[in-house]
Design a protein around this motif. Sequence first.
Motif, PDB file in Angstrom:
ATOM      1  N   TRP A 124      55.762  51.410  16.596  1.00  0.00           N
ATOM      2  CA  TRP A 124      56.547  51.387  15.453  1.00  0.00           C
ATOM      3  C   TRP A 124      55.397  51.385  14.242  1.00  0.00           C
ATOM      4  O   TRP A 124      54.259  50.639  14.504  1.00  0.00           O
ATOM      5  N   PRO A 164      60.175  53.868  13.962  1.00  0.00           N
ATOM      6  CA  PRO A 164      59.531  54.090  15.363  1.00  0.00           C
ATOM      7  C   PRO A 164      58.913  55.711  15.456  1.00  0.00           C
ATOM      8  O   PRO A 164      58.993  56.494  14.824  1.00  0.00           O
ATOM      9  N   THR A 214      58.156  58.392  16.948  1.00  0.00           N
ATOM     10  CA  THR A 214      59.012  59.609  17.847  1.00  0.00           C
ATOM     11  C   THR A 214      58.290  60.921  18.055  1.00  0.00           C
ATOM     12  O   THR A 214      57.482  61.371  17.104  1.00  0.00           O
ATOM     13  N   THR A 241      60.094  46.312  21.943  1.00  0.00           N
ATOM     14  CA  THR A 241      60.759  46.701  23.325  1.00  0.00           C
ATOM     15  C   THR A 241      61.578  47.782  22.786  1.00  0.00           C
ATOM     16  O   THR A 241      62.386  47.949  21.567  1.00  0.00           O
ATOM     17  N   ALA A 242      61.873  48.715  23.505  1.00  0.00           N
ATOM     18  CA  ALA A 242      62.697  49.986  23.380  1.00  0.00           C
ATOM     19  C   ALA A 242      64.072  49.454  23.239  1.00  0.00           C
ATOM     20  O   ALA A 242      64.587  48.705  23.806  1.00  0.00           O
ATOM     21  N   GLY A 243      64.608  50.283  22.399  1.00  0.00           N
ATOM     22  CA  GLY A 243      66.022  49.751  21.912  1.00  0.00           C
ATOM     23  C   GLY A 243      66.172  48.621  20.764  1.00  0.00           C
ATOM     24  O   GLY A 243      67.171  48.365  20.437  1.00  0.00           O
ATOM     25  N   LEU A 291      54.142  47.047  18.605  1.00  0.00           N
ATOM     26  CA  LEU A 291      54.781  47.246  19.664  1.00  0.00           C
ATOM     27  C   LEU A 291      56.061  46.406  19.647  1.00  0.00           C
ATOM     28  O   LEU A 291      55.922  45.269  19.500  1.00  0.00           O
ATOM     29  N   THR A 347      59.919  48.711  28.666  1.00  0.00           N
ATOM     30  CA  THR A 347      59.349  49.715  28.024  1.00  0.00           C
ATOM     31  C   THR A 347      59.222  49.213  26.575  1.00  0.00           C
ATOM     32  O   THR A 347      60.139  48.563  26.138  1.00  0.00           O
ATOM     33  N   THR A 348      58.037  49.586  25.965  1.00  0.00           N
ATOM     34  CA  THR A 348      57.868  49.230  24.632  1.00  0.00           C
ATOM     35  C   THR A 348      57.751  50.441  23.742  1.00  0.00           C
ATOM     36  O   THR A 348      57.452  51.808  24.339  1.00  0.00           O
ATOM     37  N   ILE A 349      58.059  50.634  22.445  1.00  0.00           N
ATOM     38  CA  ILE A 349      57.830  51.792  21.651  1.00  0.00           C
ATOM     39  C   ILE A 349      56.978  51.089  20.500  1.00  0.00           C
ATOM     40  O   ILE A 349      57.008  50.138  19.991  1.00  0.00           O
TER      41      ILE A 349
END
Length: 75
Positions: free
Chosen positions: A6, A72, A74, A35-37, A33, A2-4
């Motif tokens: 930013w 990020p 959100t 990685t999640a976390g 982009l 999973t990517t987030i």
Amino acid sequence: MTTILWHYILTLGTYPDEDSTDLRMRTFSGTLLATAGAGRDEVYEKLRAALEAEHPTLSLADAVVVHSDIQPNTP
């Protein structure tokens, strides 16, 4: 994996030469982009590498960070 997404705004100051007192500022903004976390340090390193690849004459190691806003996305 999973990517987030930013969002970033980064204002950097650089001196044209080592004897100069004239700080030249440039602002970069966009999305990245990661990685999640991922923490801010990891995202900043990825951003640094991306900016230096896109702007080969820019060295973040020699720059003064005037303003940094890396958040990020959100909901």
